[in-house]
Each structure stands twice: as C-alpha cells, then as structure tokens.
Write an enzyme that holds these catalytic residues in place. Structure first.
Site, PDB file in Angstrom:
ATOM      1  N   ASP A 139       0.813  -1.218   0.000  1.00  0.00           N
ATOM      2  CA  ASP A 139       0.000   0.000   0.000  1.00  0.00           C
ATOM      3  C   ASP A 139       0.851   1.276   0.000  1.00  0.00           C
ATOM      4  O   ASP A 139       0.322   2.379   0.081  1.00  0.00           O
ATOM      5  CB  ASP A 139      -0.942   0.003   1.211  1.00  0.00           C
ATOM      6  CG  ASP A 139      -0.192  -0.155   2.527  1.00  0.00           C
ATOM      7  OD1 ASP A 139       1.059  -0.109   2.510  1.00  0.00           O
ATOM      8  OD2 ASP A 139      -0.855  -0.325   3.565  1.00  0.00           O
ATOM      9  N   ASP A 266      18.470  -6.995  -1.576  1.00  0.00           N
ATOM     10  CA  ASP A 266      17.893  -5.658  -1.803  1.00  0.00           C
ATOM     11  C   ASP A 266      18.009  -4.795  -0.552  1.00  0.00           C
ATOM     12  O   ASP A 266      17.710  -3.606  -0.598  1.00  0.00           O
ATOM     13  CB  ASP A 266      16.432  -5.758  -2.252  1.00  0.00           C
ATOM     14  CG  ASP A 266      15.583  -6.628  -1.339  1.00  0.00           C
ATOM     15  OD1 ASP A 266      15.927  -7.809  -1.158  1.00  0.00           O
ATOM     16  OD2 ASP A 266      14.600  -6.115  -0.769  1.00  0.00           O
ATOM     17  N   ASP A 276      17.636  -0.607   6.035  1.00  0.00           N
ATOM     18  CA  ASP A 276      16.290  -1.185   6.136  1.00  0.00           C
ATOM     19  C   ASP A 276      16.077  -1.893   7.469  1.00  0.00           C
ATOM     20  O   ASP A 276      16.293  -3.090   7.608  1.00  0.00           O
ATOM     21  CB  ASP A 276      15.990  -2.138   4.972  1.00  0.00           C
ATOM     22  CG  ASP A 276      15.317  -1.396   3.835  1.00  0.00           C
ATOM     23  OD1 ASP A 276      15.263  -0.154   3.890  1.00  0.00           O
ATOM     24  OD2 ASP A 276      14.830  -2.046   2.900  1.00  0.00           O
TER      25      ASP A 276
END
Ligand code: AMP
Ligand code: MG
Length: 504
Positions: A139, A266, A276
């Site tokens: 989303d 990634d 991340d």
C-alpha cells in the site's frame, strides 16, 4: 569515506531557511530514466511531527527545532514538494531468503533529492510516502510501530559507531493502515550518501542489460569510490571494497549483538551501511542461533548465520558485476577480501570489548571459551560486557557478584574469569584504565525490543514522550546516565512473548 559534491557550511550558521527553500540537488535523477520513476508522494491527512534527530539534522545543516514547524512537517511527510526537489522512486531487484525475487524497487520510499552538509551530501528519502510503480501488492505506507523502530534504531546504531543509514525525522498521521491489525501511518525521513543496493546491480544483470549495469557502477564509483576510477580494473576494486566494508559492518553487528533480520540482497547497501530496519533485534539472553525475525522460520538470518550470509550476498553482487569485472577468477579474488576483513575487525572489536590492549595468538581460545560460556548460560549479551568492565584484577567471587549473577553455572563462570584474569595479568592490565576503555566500547544502553515496544504503545496512545526519551538515552549509549538505569535493565517477563516480523 568519499562523498560527492562540495562541502558547505551548515545553513544554521546563516539565516534560517524554509522547507520550500531546501537546497536539494538530484544526483540520482541525472541517471537515465530507466533507473527510476519520477512521481509525487501521496499526501497524508493532517500530518504531525513526532521527533527529529539533532545529530542527523547536523549532517544536513538543519536546525532540529525548526523541523517541527508546519512547512518542514509538510515537506518531510510528502504533502508538499520543495521547489528544488525532484521526487523519484528507484528500481532494483534482489534475492529474498536466498531465492531470486525479480523486480522489487522502492515500493514505499520516495527520494526527494540530496541535501548538502558539512561531511558531504545526503540523499533524503521518505519511507511510507505512498504508492509507487514498485509497490506490487503493498500500500506504499509504513505504520507508526515499525517507523518508530526504524527511526530509533538508525540513530542508536549511529551513536554506537556502526555504519548505518540515518533517520532525520519521524512524522505521523491518523490515516489508517491495515496490517495484522489496523494501525496508523507514519513517515521516516531517511538519509544516506546513497541508497544504491546490491539488488540495484542484480536488476540489470538479470535482465542482461550491460550498458545500464556499467552506467550504475560508474555512477557509484564516480561519487563514492573515486579512488578506483583509474584502477586497472575499477569494477573488481569496487567489488573488493564493498566486500570489505560489508564484512566490517557485520563484524560490528556481531560485536554488539545486532541482528538485522532480513539480509536480502535488496537490503544490502553498496556503501556498507546497515540498511532497512524491520524485524531487527539486539541479542539479550545469548544464543548464537537466535532468530530475531518471526517470519524467518529456517533461521537463514540468525545471529550466527549473518556472517556467512554477508559473504553470500557479496557473491550475489559479484555475480551481477561479473560482466564488468571480466573473469570469475578476478571476482573470486575480490570476494576473498571477506573472511580476512571480517576476522580482523571482529578480533579488534573483541580485544577492545575485553579491555585487552595487546593481541596474542592464544586470545582466540579465550574468546571461544567466552562465547561457549555465554551460550551455555544464555547470559544477557549487553549486560555481560558492560559488567565485565567492572571486574577487578584482584577481586574475588564476592566482587564479581553482579557479573557472576548473569550465569547459572557459577563454577563455569569462575573458571573463565580465572582464564581472563591470567590473560589481563600478562599485559599488566590496570583496573581503572581498562574499565574506562571498556565502557567506551561496551554500550550500557541498546534498543531492546521491550523498550521499543513500550515507547510504541505509548505513541499509539498519542504520547510521544517515550520516543523522545529513548532517543535521548540511545544517543549516549556508553554513558552511565544514572537517572536512566531502568533503560539498561533485563527484559521484563511480558517481553518474552514479543514477536517481530516483516509486517511493517
Ligand atoms: P523489505 O523487506 O521491507 O525491505 O521490503 C521488500 C520490498 O517490499 C521492497 O521493494 C519494499 O519497497 C516493498 N514493500 C514493503 N512494504 C511495502 C508496502 N507497505 N508497500 C509497498 N511496498 C512495500
Ligand atoms: Mg528493503
């Protein structure tokens, strides 16, 4: 480290600037359009300020107080675009849990541009700023819970001296976001000299696009590894240096007990930065096989596995760079940098953690015995090293009590402590000197899951005091902070059931 662009004086020394006037440049946007998509962030309803990091703000010459103003909140939530910003989302691919995942990309991150700073430019990125062409099933949003974790941990890691991306600011909105439960949206303003990932290179390699692969490698070399531009084989030199930096970063993780949780390619930075923050954790009761990510059932990214997985990830990068490097032998040679770099860095860090100023051949046996003792007793990792600094060379079992109490098997502890004291005597170690040196490298305060969880629950009830408090404590992880003793405590019983997963 080399940073691109000229160095500038912090803007706080001059007149205050408005968010609209932020002096963005856009290095990534100068790459060909195939590398990204230009787009606008999706506004959030009535965004509000939660917190800003003063040390991060200093990196881009901003006044942290000013960040709470409405115009900065609007720009750093993505509700308004500064005049010189050219927002974009980057494309990349990657291996997730060892399996080729194909195209991923910034599914919820939008780059605003680069801001100059006293140590070089920083790319500024909004995480959770809305849908992008790379959102796939997502989303485009990030929830308050995981954004608080990323914001706090980025700054905590920086304060621990571990290479990491930074978090400038945290904003929120009452907008609902559906995860396992209904939560609310937040945006973390992240910063790094570059967010290029191993997967950014894999993307072009797997599509057989050598021109783009070379363009990206040249862009990275030009801006962050300019010393390799004139090398006989610049791409081999790049791979060797990225491999070395990755090994050094992971040695730091092991030494502080940090577990990343999702070491997919990634999520691996081309600059060797911790990147991340999702289901990460700090080791508490020591278990080398501990898995911090509830979703990682096979334990691919367990504490112990971080070391070989770091190497595996460098191989994936090497494989992607192979067409540029030339021969597999050259790539192998570059990748050979991993083990010695990791070993040397961890050895250096462990010597410092134990307050050993000399390095001796037999020290590895002392370290191995220590890890076995920690493993057998599941002693709290952070408290062990911190309390070890208080050990007195001529002390007895009574003096060692706080440290000794971390172990069920007191006899085993006493045996190891005897070995350690003998080793300290060999270099005529002095208690006061050693203690001061050890306290400078063994943190008293780390972002334990239960601390983050308490601040999150408070924030979900509209009180951000816990976030501010934790940020302040974690900015000085090595200081005693007697008034904040509670933040150094073992996790309470309720924390035993805490689970963190990829859902963020
Ligand atoms: P991560 O494992 O969190 O690094 O995410 C892996 C990929 O999923 C990246 O391409 C992310 O951008 C994407 N992603 C994760 N969460 C969302 C989300 N809520 N909306 C869109 N993309 C997402
Ligand atoms: Mg990611």
């Amino acid at each position: 480290m080399h940073y691109r662009h000229q160095r500038v004086r912090p803007t706080t020394e001059g007149a205050a600037i408005t968010a609209d006037e932020l002096p963005f440049s856009n290095a990534f946007a100068e790459l060909p359009p195939a590398f990204y998509t230009r787009l606008m962030p999706t506004p959030l309803p009535s965004p509000y300020f939660i917190a800003a990091s003063a040390p991060a703000a200093a990196l881009v010459g901003l006044d942290p107080q000013a960040l709470a103003q409405e115009d900065f909140v609007a720009v750093l939530t993505g509700n308004k675009v500064a005049v010189r910003s050219q927002p974009l989302s980057a494309v990349y691919s990657g291996h997730q849990f060892g399996v080729w995942a194909g195209q991923l990309g910034d599914g919820r991150a939008i780059v605003l541009g680069d801001l100059p700073g006293p140590d070089g430019a920083m790319e500024v990125q909004l995480k959770g700023a809305g849908l992008t062409p790379y959102s796939r099933m997502g989303d485009g949003r990030a929830v308050l819970r995981s954004s608080i974790r990323e914001f706090l941990c980025s700054e905590a890691m920086a304060a621990l001296g571990i290479p990491t991306t930074r978090a400038l600011m945290l904003t929120g909105s009452h907008q609902r976001v559906v995860r396992e439960t209904i939560e609310t949206a937040a945006v973390v303003t992240r910063m790094a000299p570059s967010f290029v990932r191993f997967g950014s290179f894999e993307h072009w390699h797997y599509r057989n696009k050598q021109d783009e692969l070379r363009t990206l490698a040249d862009y990275v070399i030009k801006n962050w590894y300019p010393e390799f531009a004139g090398a006989a084989n610049p791409y081999k030199a790049l791979l060797a240096e990225v491999t070395r930096r990755t090994a050094v970063m992971i040695a730091h993780w092991q030494a502080v007990g940090f577990m990343h949780g999702v070491m997919n390619t990634d999520n691996m930075s081309i600059l060797g930065l911790t990147l991340d923050y999702g289901p990460f954790g700090f080791m508490e009761a020591f278990d080398a096989n501990h898995i911090c990510n509830h979703t990682d059932q096979g334990g691919r990214y367990s504490y112990a596995n971080q070391v070989p997985v770091g190497h595996w990830n460098c191989y994936a990068l090497g494989n992607a760079l192979l067409p540029l490097i030339g021969t597999p032998e050259d790539a192998e040679e570059a990748l050979d940098a991993y083990r010695p770099a990791f070993g040397a860095k961890l050895d250096e860090l462990l010597h410092a953690k134990l307050g050993l100023f000399d390095a001796r051949e037999e020290d590895s046996a002392l370290f191995d015995a220590m890890f076995q003792l920690l493993q057998a007793n599941h002693a709290d990792f952070t408290l062990f090293f911190r309390r070890l600094g208080e050990l007195r060379l001529d002390g007895g079992a009574h003096d060692d009590a706080p440290l000794r109490d971390l172990f069920l098997d007191r006899a085993a502890f006493d045996a190891w402590a005897g070995q350690y004291r003998a080793r300290l005597r060999l270099e005529h170690s002095q208690d006061a000197l050693r203690r001061a040196a050890m306290h400078r490298v063994n943190p008293k305060y780390v972002l334990r899951n239960y601390l983050a969880q308490s601040a999150i629950e408070q924030a979900q009830n509209g009180d951000f005091g816990g976030v501010h408090k934790l940020l302040a404590v974690l900015e000085h992880p090595f200081d005693e902070q007697p008034e904040n003793e509670a933040y150094a405590a073992l996790p309470p019983d309720w924390a035993a059931h805490l689970e963190v997963s990829c859902s963020s």
